[in-house]
Design a protein around this motif. Structure first.
Motif, short mmCIF file in Angstrom:
data_model
loop_
_atom_site.label_atom_id
_atom_site.label_comp_id
_atom_site.label_asym_id
_atom_site.label_seq_id
_atom_site.Cartn_x
_atom_site.Cartn_y
_atom_site.Cartn_z
N PHE A 111 0.83 -1.20 0.00
CA PHE A 111 0.00 0.00 0.00
C PHE A 111 0.87 1.26 0.00
O PHE A 111 0.57 2.24 -0.70
CB PHE A 111 -0.93 -0.01 1.21
N LEU A 112 1.95 1.24 0.80
CA LEU A 112 2.83 2.40 0.85
C LEU A 112 3.51 2.64 -0.49
O LEU A 112 3.67 3.78 -0.94
CB LEU A 112 3.87 2.22 1.96
N LEU A 113 3.90 1.57 -1.16
CA LEU A 113 4.53 1.68 -2.48
C LEU A 113 3.56 2.28 -3.50
O LEU A 113 3.91 3.19 -4.25
CB LEU A 113 5.02 0.31 -2.93
N VAL A 117 3.70 2.26 10.46
CA VAL A 117 3.89 3.53 11.17
C VAL A 117 3.71 4.69 10.20
O VAL A 117 2.99 5.66 10.48
CB VAL A 117 5.28 3.58 11.84
N CYS A 118 4.37 4.62 9.06
CA CYS A 118 4.28 5.68 8.06
C CYS A 118 2.83 5.87 7.60
O CYS A 118 2.32 7.00 7.57
CB CYS A 118 5.18 5.35 6.87
N GLY A 131 -2.17 8.91 7.70
CA GLY A 131 -3.60 8.69 7.55
C GLY A 131 -3.97 7.98 6.27
O GLY A 131 -5.03 8.22 5.68
N ILE A 132 -3.10 7.05 5.84
CA ILE A 132 -3.30 6.33 4.58
C ILE A 132 -3.75 4.90 4.89
O ILE A 132 -3.23 4.28 5.82
CB ILE A 132 -1.98 6.28 3.77
N PRO A 133 -4.71 4.35 4.13
CA PRO A 133 -5.13 2.96 4.34
C PRO A 133 -3.93 2.01 4.23
O PRO A 133 -2.97 2.27 3.50
CB PRO A 133 -6.13 2.72 3.22
N GLU A 134 -4.01 0.89 4.97
CA GLU A 134 -2.89 -0.05 4.97
C GLU A 134 -3.27 -1.45 4.53
O GLU A 134 -2.45 -2.36 4.55
CB GLU A 134 -2.27 -0.11 6.37
N ASP A 148 -12.31 -0.37 0.63
CA ASP A 148 -11.43 -0.34 -0.53
C ASP A 148 -10.97 1.09 -0.79
O ASP A 148 -11.77 1.99 -0.99
CB ASP A 148 -12.18 -0.89 -1.75
N SER A 149 -9.66 1.29 -0.75
CA SER A 149 -9.10 2.63 -0.94
C SER A 149 -8.75 2.93 -2.38
O SER A 149 -8.48 4.06 -2.74
CB SER A 149 -7.84 2.78 -0.09
#
Length: 493
Positions: free
Chosen positions: A368-370, A424-425, A430-433, A440-441
């Motif tokens: 998700f972070l990528l 943590v990031c 405030g981003i879905p993980e 669904d984001s």
């Protein structure tokens, strides 16, 4: 007054033995009936640099050197029966070490009997026997400087008269007892013990004398202990090699099979995270002439306590112990760390653990972070992971948009540590993980989330996704090397 806290009369003790007298062997000897247990000789120069650390996971007190090595580990079970033996040639340094450990041990002993070069070249061990003034200075400093009994262990001098004279001078320092190894400094275990010298010492002083050196031909069973005591007229007996070969020599009911003793020793070694090479060394001493047997060869080839446990059929016990310790470690970490973001230098930290069961099989926070970084046209997240030497746990820091994020908790694997830093990031931003039950984001397409891909099996889809994601992140070069040093590692999904 201090000496009255611990009796050295009519006792049987585990002698100090290098590489043998660590916590597992000491606890085993106590289980079998030893009254006192001595740790291996620990050099003052190394101990004085140590930090006392309460290990809440193992429920031990550890004295840890600057390089993160555990120099001495003890626990409440032996607190009032373990004697800390040090190698020293300096009164002030000896006192500093004694004060460091005195709250965690029953007595302090000074080694004046080791003939090995590593001890004598620093003026320690038997080298002290030729310098009575220094002996007196060290022992007086300790006796007046700590609140627990002080003892020493010597070898005999060339004549009975010299030996008795030295011991009488030592007695005047106020020590609580003296152990006498009945061999000259140039003699080795193959030489017969000189019981007459110990007998002469016992008759010349009023403090308890502990006889040592009878393992060659006098002490093979528990019944022999009393015979050795009588032969030397000593107050007590100290056993080295007889106990090393089979610690059940302390049992009044008789010896146990060495196979049983080895298994019970190994259980303690696993329970207290004993260094694998020390575990292996002690087991090989117990195997003796069977060290070249199939079991002996398997033990010698082992590199970890897990592999040693497998050799003895204790894989399940090993894994259960590791799981229990990890659960305790996780619980302690969570309870001691704040759950809200905290700045640690230039790094934003939170107490986060990556729980794999909270995410679908084909989805990870790193994914998700990528995807979010790509959508925001940012550089790909960069992970820097370190490994802690004392328990081989991992901690990772991720850099996103020139800011750094890290979990304050340590993980059991490099991959889990990286996932924790990604969480943590994501949470700070405030981003879905991608957790189960999360709306669904749109960050990860529905096909990947549901795992539908041209009829491929779920397992194949998961593997393919993992490989694709792994390939999308450049690997950082490794820094550092060796299992006992912090290791910088590249990030992977």
């Amino acid at each position: 007054m201090a000496a009255g806290r611990l009796s050295f009369r009519n006792i049987t003790a585990l002698a100090p033995m290098v590489r043998v007298g660590t916590l597992p062997m000491r606890l085993l000897a106590l289980d079998y009936g030893a009254d006192l247990v001595y740790c291996e000789e620990l050099i003052d120069l190394k101990m004085v640099q140590c930090q006392r650390v309460v290990n809440e996971v193992l429920e031990t007190v550890d004295f840890i050197a600057p390089d993160d090595r555990v120099m001495f580990r003890t626990c409440m079970r032996e607190k009032d029966r373990v004697v800390f033996q040090m190698g020293t040639a300096d009164p002030d340094r000896a006192l500093a070490v004694a004060r460091l450990v005195e709250k965690d041990v029953a007595a302090i002993d000074v080694n004046m009997g080791c003939p090995k070069e590593y001890s004598t070249k620093g003026g320690m061990g038997v080298a002290l026997l030729s310098d009575p003034d220094k002996i007196e200075a060290i022992l007086k400093k300790l006796v007046t400087g700590v609140s627990i009994p002080v003892t020493c262990k010597i070898r005999i001098l060339p004549s009975v008269e010299e030996t008795v004279s030295l011991v009488q001078r030592i007695e005047k320092t106020g020590i609580a007892a003296i152990a006498v190894h009945g061999r000259f400094k140039e003699e080795r275990p193959r030489h017969p013990v000189h019981c007459d010298y110990i007998q002469a010492v016992a008759g010349a002083v009023s403090i308890p004398v502990i006889a040592n050196g009878g393992s060659l031909d006098l002490v093979r069973t528990h019944a022999d202990v009393e015979e050795f005591r009588k032969a030397t007229s000593a107050s007590s007996v100290m056993l080295a090699r007889a106990a090393m070969w089979n610690a059940s020599v302390f049992r009044s009911q008789g010896l146990l099979p060495v196979e049983t003793v080895m298994e019970e020793y190994l259980r303690y070694a696993v329970q207290y995270d004993n260094h694998a090479f020390n575990t292996k060394y002690c087991l090989c001493q117990m195997l003796r002439d069977k060290v070249e047997s199939p079991l002996g060869k398997q033990v010698q080839a082992a590199q970890t306590n897990a592999e040693i446990s497998e050799a003895y059929g204790l894989q399940e016990f090993y894994q259960q112990t590791q799981d229990r310790l990890q659960t305790k470690r996780d619980t302690l970490q969570r309870s001691s760390q704040p759950s809200c973001p905290v700045m640690d230098g230039d790094i934003i930290t939170m107490a986060i653990k990556f729980e794999r069961r909270e995410y679908p099989p084909q989805i990870t926070p790193k994914m998700f972070l990528l995807e979010w970084s790509r959508r925001e046209k940012l550089e790909q997240p960069r992970y820097k992971t370190v490994q802690r030497s004392q328990d081989r746990a991992f901690q990772s820091t991720v850099t996103v948009a020139k800011k750094k994020y890290r979990s304050s908790l340590w993980e059991k694997s490099k991959k889990f540590a990286e996932q924790a830093s990604a969480i943590v990031c994501l949470r700070v931003l405030g981003i879905p993980e991608g957790r189960l039950g999360e709306d669904d984001s749109g960050l990860v397409c529905k096909r990947k989330r549901e795992g539908r891909s041209n009829g491929n099996s779920e397992e194949e889809r998961g593997k393919k996704l993992h490989v694709e994601a792994e390939a999308s992140e450049p690997a950082a070069p490794a820094e550092g090397e060796g299992p006992n040093h912090p290791t910088q590692l590249a990030g992977t999904l």
